[in-house]
Design a protein around this motif. Structure first.
Motif, PDB file in Angstrom:
ATOM      1  N   ALA A  96       4.874  26.608 106.093  1.00 57.24           N
ATOM      2  CA  ALA A  96       4.073  27.746 106.553  1.00 57.24           C
ATOM      3  C   ALA A  96       3.275  28.347 105.404  1.00 57.24           C
ATOM      4  O   ALA A  96       2.080  28.643 105.543  1.00 57.24           O
ATOM      5  CB  ALA A  96       4.976  28.803 107.192  1.00 57.24           C
ATOM      6  N   VAL A  97       3.925  28.549 104.261  1.00 61.32           N
ATOM      7  CA  VAL A  97       3.223  29.123 103.107  1.00 61.32           C
ATOM      8  C   VAL A  97       2.108  28.191 102.650  1.00 61.32           C
ATOM      9  O   VAL A  97       1.021  28.633 102.260  1.00 61.32           O
ATOM     10  CB  VAL A  97       4.213  29.400 101.963  1.00 61.32           C
ATOM     11  N   ALA A  98       2.355  26.897 102.691  1.00 59.01           N
ATOM     12  CA  ALA A  98       1.362  25.929 102.226  1.00 59.01           C
ATOM     13  C   ALA A  98       0.178  25.796 103.179  1.00 59.01           C
ATOM     14  O   ALA A  98      -0.935  25.470 102.750  1.00 59.01           O
ATOM     15  CB  ALA A  98       2.025  24.565 102.027  1.00 59.01           C
ATOM     16  N   SER A  99       0.387  26.071 104.477  1.00 61.42           N
ATOM     17  CA  SER A  99      -0.653  25.767 105.459  1.00 61.42           C
ATOM     18  C   SER A  99      -1.319  26.983 106.098  1.00 61.42           C
ATOM     19  O   SER A  99      -2.449  26.865 106.596  1.00 61.42           O
ATOM     20  CB  SER A  99      -0.052  24.897 106.579  1.00 61.42           C
ATOM     21  N   LEU A 100      -0.659  28.136 106.105  1.00 62.28           N
ATOM     22  CA  LEU A 100      -1.210  29.298 106.805  1.00 62.28           C
ATOM     23  C   LEU A 100      -2.105  30.101 105.882  1.00 62.28           C
ATOM     24  O   LEU A 100      -1.708  30.455 104.769  1.00 62.28           O
ATOM     25  CB  LEU A 100      -0.078  30.177 107.349  1.00 62.28           C
ATOM     26  N   ASP A 101      -3.309  30.422 106.328  1.00 59.64           N
ATOM     27  CA  ASP A 101      -4.312  30.999 105.439  1.00 59.64           C
ATOM     28  C   ASP A 101      -3.999  32.431 105.028  1.00 59.64           C
ATOM     29  O   ASP A 101      -4.414  32.870 103.951  1.00 59.64           O
ATOM     30  CB  ASP A 101      -5.698  30.938 106.091  1.00 59.64           C
ATOM     31  N   LYS A 102      -3.260  33.175 105.833  1.00 61.89           N
ATOM     32  CA  LYS A 102      -2.992  34.574 105.491  1.00 61.89           C
ATOM     33  C   LYS A 102      -1.696  34.753 104.692  1.00 61.89           C
ATOM     34  O   LYS A 102      -1.492  35.803 104.089  1.00 61.89           O
ATOM     35  CB  LYS A 102      -2.930  35.426 106.767  1.00 61.89           C
ATOM     36  N   VAL A 103      -0.822  33.778 104.714  1.00 60.65           N
ATOM     37  CA  VAL A 103       0.462  33.888 104.013  1.00 60.65           C
ATOM     38  C   VAL A 103       0.263  33.524 102.553  1.00 60.65           C
ATOM     39  O   VAL A 103      -0.198  32.424 102.230  1.00 60.65           O
ATOM     40  CB  VAL A 103       1.519  32.981 104.664  1.00 60.65           C
ATOM     41  N   CYS A 104       0.606  34.438 101.666  1.00 61.00           N
ATOM     42  CA  CYS A 104       0.347  34.257 100.237  1.00 61.00           C
ATOM     43  C   CYS A 104       1.309  33.250  99.619  1.00 61.00           C
ATOM     44  O   CYS A 104       2.478  33.147 100.004  1.00 61.00           O
ATOM     45  CB  CYS A 104       0.465  35.594  99.506  1.00 61.00           C
ATOM     46  N   GLU A 105       0.806  32.556  98.606  1.00 59.14           N
ATOM     47  CA  GLU A 105       1.568  31.502  97.938  1.00 59.14           C
ATOM     48  C   GLU A 105       2.475  32.117  96.878  1.00 59.14           C
ATOM     49  O   GLU A 105       2.214  32.035  95.665  1.00 59.14           O
ATOM     50  CB  GLU A 105       0.620  30.483  97.298  1.00 59.14           C
ATOM     51  N   CYS A 106       3.526  32.731  97.337  1.00 60.73           N
ATOM     52  CA  CYS A 106       4.458  33.402  96.432  1.00 60.73           C
ATOM     53  C   CYS A 106       5.847  33.354  97.055  1.00 60.73           C
ATOM     54  O   CYS A 106       6.040  33.816  98.187  1.00 60.73           O
ATOM     55  CB  CYS A 106       4.026  34.848  96.181  1.00 60.73           C
ATOM     56  N   PHE A 107       6.813  32.792  96.334  1.00 60.55           N
ATOM     57  CA  PHE A 107       8.185  32.667  96.807  1.00 60.55           C
ATOM     58  C   PHE A 107       9.097  33.505  95.921  1.00 60.55           C
ATOM     59  O   PHE A 107       9.101  33.337  94.697  1.00 60.55           O
ATOM     60  CB  PHE A 107       8.648  31.208  96.749  1.00 60.55           C
ATOM     61  N   HIS A 108       9.841  34.412  96.538  1.00 61.58           N
ATOM     62  CA  HIS A 108      10.851  35.185  95.806  1.00 61.58           C
ATOM     63  C   HIS A 108      12.213  34.608  96.182  1.00 61.58           C
ATOM     64  O   HIS A 108      12.703  34.818  97.288  1.00 61.58           O
ATOM     65  CB  HIS A 108      10.768  36.662  96.171  1.00 61.58           C
ATOM     66  N   MET A 109      12.819  33.894  95.236  1.00 62.51           N
ATOM     67  CA  MET A 109      14.011  33.101  95.521  1.00 62.51           C
ATOM     68  C   MET A 109      15.118  33.446  94.529  1.00 62.51           C
ATOM     69  O   MET A 109      15.293  32.776  93.501  1.00 62.51           O
ATOM     70  CB  MET A 109      13.655  31.608  95.413  1.00 62.51           C
ATOM     71  N   PRO A 110      15.888  34.508  94.760  1.00 62.98           N
ATOM     72  CA  PRO A 110      16.954  34.870  93.819  1.00 62.98           C
ATOM     73  C   PRO A 110      17.959  33.734  93.656  1.00 62.98           C
ATOM     74  O   PRO A 110      18.437  33.176  94.648  1.00 62.98           O
ATOM     75  CB  PRO A 110      17.604  36.088  94.482  1.00 62.98           C
ATOM     76  N   PHE A 111      18.283  33.398  92.394  1.00 63.75           N
ATOM     77  CA  PHE A 111      19.284  32.351  92.166  1.00 63.75           C
ATOM     78  C   PHE A 111      20.582  32.924  91.612  1.00 63.75           C
ATOM     79  O   PHE A 111      21.639  32.319  91.725  1.00 63.75           O
ATOM     80  CB  PHE A 111      18.735  31.267  91.236  1.00 63.75           C
ATOM     81  N   GLN A 112      20.518  34.077  90.972  1.00 63.56           N
ATOM     82  CA  GLN A 112      21.651  34.877  90.487  1.00 63.56           C
ATOM     83  C   GLN A 112      22.414  34.229  89.341  1.00 63.56           C
ATOM     84  O   GLN A 112      22.825  34.911  88.406  1.00 63.56           O
ATOM     85  CB  GLN A 112      22.613  35.235  91.618  1.00 63.56           C
ATOM     86  N   VAL A 117       9.613  39.441 101.294  1.00 64.03           N
ATOM     87  CA  VAL A 117      10.791  39.434 100.432  1.00 64.03           C
ATOM     88  C   VAL A 117      11.991  39.811 101.308  1.00 64.03           C
ATOM     89  O   VAL A 117      11.835  40.558 102.267  1.00 64.03           O
ATOM     90  CB  VAL A 117      10.673  40.447  99.260  1.00 64.03           C
ATOM     91  N   THR A 118      13.163  39.303 101.020  1.00 68.05           N
ATOM     92  CA  THR A 118      13.588  38.419  99.964  1.00 68.05           C
ATOM     93  C   THR A 118      14.269  37.219 100.612  1.00 68.05           C
ATOM     94  O   THR A 118      15.006  37.378 101.579  1.00 68.05           O
ATOM     95  CB  THR A 118      14.578  39.122  99.032  1.00 68.05           C
ATOM     96  N   SER A 119      14.082  36.023 100.047  1.00 71.98           N
ATOM     97  CA  SER A 119      14.684  34.817 100.601  1.00 71.98           C
ATOM     98  C   SER A 119      16.102  34.622 100.080  1.00 71.98           C
ATOM     99  O   SER A 119      16.486  35.158  99.042  1.00 71.98           O
ATOM    100  CB  SER A 119      13.836  33.593 100.238  1.00 71.98           C
ATOM    101  N   HIS A 120      16.866  33.835 100.811  1.00 75.71           N
ATOM    102  CA  HIS A 120      18.216  33.438 100.392  1.00 75.71           C
ATOM    103  C   HIS A 120      18.243  31.910 100.346  1.00 75.71           C
ATOM    104  O   HIS A 120      18.001  31.255 101.360  1.00 75.71           O
ATOM    105  CB  HIS A 120      19.265  33.960 101.375  1.00 75.71           C
ATOM    106  N   PRO A 121      18.548  31.326  99.176  1.00 77.59           N
ATOM    107  CA  PRO A 121      18.519  29.859  99.068  1.00 77.59           C
ATOM    108  C   PRO A 121      19.412  29.145 100.073  1.00 77.59           C
ATOM    109  O   PRO A 121      19.129  28.007 100.458  1.00 77.59           O
ATOM    110  CB  PRO A 121      18.998  29.613  97.632  1.00 77.59           C
ATOM    111  N   ARG A 122      20.477  29.805 100.503  1.00 74.99           N
ATOM    112  CA  ARG A 122      21.396  29.170 101.445  1.00 74.99           C
ATOM    113  C   ARG A 122      20.747  28.919 102.792  1.00 74.99           C
ATOM    114  O   ARG A 122      21.098  27.962 103.497  1.00 74.99           O
ATOM    115  CB  ARG A 122      22.630  30.071 101.607  1.00 74.99           C
ATOM    116  N   TYR A 123      19.796  29.761 103.185  1.00 80.90           N
ATOM    117  CA  TYR A 123      19.192  29.663 104.510  1.00 80.90           C
ATOM    118  C   TYR A 123      17.706  29.311 104.465  1.00 80.90           C
ATOM    119  O   TYR A 123      17.061  29.252 105.509  1.00 80.90           O
ATOM    120  CB  TYR A 123      19.382  30.988 105.265  1.00 80.90           C
TER     121      TYR A 123
END
Length: 658
Positions: A435-451, A421-427
């Protein structure tokens, strides 16, 4: 050759490396390509290098190149490896931890590829006058500011007219000879009160590590009697400053009674208020911004001498050796980037957390592996704007690079899950989705504040994206990682928000259907632009809009939870249910909480810290009852809850329940 070596390092493909080389790919590069026989076998290791321009070394006037180095210090050790010119050029570049610099000798016959692992920084008292500081505060009110100041002559406190007392500290240096305890009353216990985000929680763990490991303190059984009290503060919420002043009251009373107490305010309110906090509550001994967490022991040394200290001036960060005292024994927070450069018009973070500073990838990996050795199974990478990771480094790297590096370098059986955490939609980058879709240890969860869903509101917030560009990101996520959870943050009642613009927020929520949504009503924060605008929204309108988004978010969260019914999901068991020791608790890869599995007595112990497979049974699925509008006061947590009331048998990887 130097450029070839740099590109080889930045390429970052370590999948074929041995485990030891994965820990230090730069060292492998040195062993493979370095022409320096003295350092090659040690992976290019040089050691600490003294700054030739430091005031304690540079006592003469003249050009920098004329300064002579102190041959009796660390530079003597590296004099056979790096020339004086290279050392001077290194410090002239003002490097940060994680930077990789290509430097040459005078004749340019040799090139040195130097990686900066860490920095050792002085705490420098600010020499600016009060008039200069006041002028800077007036003209730079929206930029980060601060001061480092040691007040050696303290006034007597009101009431009994006592002189403020602070305890002494037993340090690693004086613990064996007994001099620390002989000097006077020494601190034995501490209490840390933490408010705010995960970054503050991680900072408190580091503060506790210094107090326990470096200063030999223990957690106070009674917080009100602790010898060291730290209020680690957050300035995001409304009335944050007043809450801090209220919390200081009982401890200030102890100081006025003459008790030897070290009273400290740290965190974002400390950075925001600075020396003004001392003027309002003179009983406080130390005001310390987030960037000085690793310097706590040094600052307390001044406090023990009876001084007041302010440490809020911007500074480079050094690697922390404090061995944090973690709040959990299965999952842990790991800072990867500190600060933020965005300056959204409603946000205090850039002013209180400073500019972005990324940690070296190798340092992050080492912390994760140390956690794995201690039995941890999950790490959450932290950053206010984690997608900005690496853009401040030289040369630049990306957050996707970091995810690939950590995933490839973690040995099997160590860390099972990586969150962030935490992502910024601009970047936000498509490479992160990959990476999230293909890497086995990275969990499939995106925290994407839109405000907000209103484009004009987003423009006024200075967020740098629109409704449509945000939805493009979400649609890519749904295509490439269809089982991923999508979470977000929203602010309602931002200055000037119309009914039509608020409706666009509801429209965006309906299109996305967030698994979890953090909801906030806008509140003006000190030193932010939006706080000064004259188009503020009335509180009753903000309250009504907040309830509307909370109801809709609860509906969407429940709908997203129901999709798991009939599926078998992977759960990391995190511990016993504190309300029922016959149950263990855990989370799915998508961070659905709370999973509860009924066991009997000590039979749940084998599942502690284990990753197991659990089938979600429809008739045992429990949902939260939505309250009526007038009763709904907090954001929903529409978590997945499962209860298995009979357990017949289990094997190593699966729980079978009827």
């Amino acid at each position: 050759m130097g450029q070839i070596a740099m590109q080889a390092y930045l390429k970052g493909d370590i999948s074929s490396f041995d485990d030891d080389d994965k820990l230090d790919p730069f060292g492998k590069l040195a062993r493979d390509l370095s022409a320096c026989a003295k350092s090659r076998e040690e992976g290019g290791k040089i050691g600490w290098i003294d700054n030739p321009f430091h005031p304690s070394f540079a006592q003469q006037d003249g050009p920098l190149s004329s300064l002579s180095l102190p041959l009796t210090l660390t530079n003597e050790v590296v004099s056979g490896l790096i020339s004086q010119k290279v050392i001077e050029d290194l410090f002239k570049s003002r490097p940060k931890g994680g930077d990789i610099l290509k430097l040459s000798d005078r004749n340019e016959e040799k090139y040195h590829l130097c990686r900066i692992d860490d920095l050792l920084l002085d705490y420098v008292q600010d020499s600016k006058s009060d008039d200069v500081i006041n002028e800077q505060e007036r003209t730079l009110q929206f930029k980060q500011r601060g001061v480092n100041k040691v007040i050696t002559k303290r006034s007597k406190l009101k009431g009994l007219g006592t002189t403020p007392l602070a305890p002494m500290f037993i340090t690693e240096a004086n613990a064996d000879d007994g001099t620390g305890e002989a000097q006077g009353y020494h601190a034995k216990t501490y209490h840390i009160a933490t408010s705010g985000c995960q970054m503050n929680v991680a900072d408190s763990e580091r503060l506790a590590g210094i107090l326990e490991n470096n200063l030999k303190l223990k957690v106070a059984v009674k917080p009100g009697k602790a010898d060291v009290v730290i209020l680690n503060t957050c300035s995001i919420r409304d009335h944050a400053e007043q809450k801090v002043y209220d919390a200081l009251g009982p401890y200030a009373a102890r100081k006025r009674r003459g008790e030897p107490l070290a009273l400290i305010v740290s965190g974002c309110v400390a950075q925001q208020e600075g020396e003004a906090l001392l003027k309002r509550v003179p009983e406080v001994d130390l005001v310390m911004g987030p960037q000085y967490v690793s310097r706590l022991a040094d600052l307390l040394d001044d406090v023990s001498r009876g001084h007041q200290v302010v440490a809020t001036d911007p500074t480079l960060l050094s690697e922390d050796m404090s061995r944090p005292v973690r709040g959990h024994d299965v999952r842990a927070w790991v800072n990867v980037i500190n600060g933020c450069n965005e300056h959204c018009t409603y946000c205090v973070v850039p002013g209180v957390r400073g500019v972005e500073q990324s940690r070296p990838m190798e340092s992050i990996l080492k912390e994760c592996l140390d956690l794995a050795d201690a039995g941890y199974k999950e790490v959450t990478l932290l950053g206010q704007n984690i997608d900005a990771y690496g853009r401040d480094l030289s040369p630049k790297r990306t957050f996707a690079d970091l995810l690939h590096y950590l995933n490839d370098a973690m040995p099997e059986g160590s860390i099972e899950r990586i969150r962030y955490v935490t992502s910024h939609p601009r970047y936000f980058s498509d490479r992160v989705i990959d990476a999230v879709a293909s890497l086995d240890k990275v969990c499939e969860c995106f925290h994407m504040p839109f405000q907000s869903g209103g484009d004009e509101v987003l423009k006024n917030m200075r967020r740098g994206y629109t409704f449509d560009s945000y939805m493009k990101i979400i649609n890519k996520i749904k295509v490439q990682s269809p089982d991923a959870a999508i979470c977000g943050d929203v602010i309602v009642g931002f200055p000037g928000e119309t009914d039509e613009q608020f409706q666009r927020t509801l429209d965006l929520m309906t299109e996305v259907k967030f698994d979890n949504l953090n909801t906030f009503a806008y509140s003006p924060r000190p030193n932010t632009e939006a706080a000064l605008w004259d188009n503020q929204i009335p509180d009753d309108v903000k309250s009504e809009r907040l309830q509307m988004v909370q109801r809709l978010a609860a509906e969407h969260g429940m709908e997203k939870s129901l999709r798991y019914v009939g599926k078998t999901v992977e759960v990391l068991v995190e511990g016993r249910n504190p309300r029922n020791n016959d149950q263990v608790m855990g989370r799915t890869r998508q961070s659905r909480q709370l999973i509860e599995v009924v066991m009997y007595g000590n039979e749940c112990t084998p599942f502690y810290t284990r990753v197991v497979q659990i089938e979600v049974l429809k008739d045992l699925f429990i949902h939260f009852k939505l309250r009526q509008n007038s009763e709904l006061t907090h954001g929903p947590r529409s978590s997945l809850v499962q209860i298995f009331q009979r357990r017949e048998h289990y094997d190593d990887n699966k729980i079978v329940a009827d």
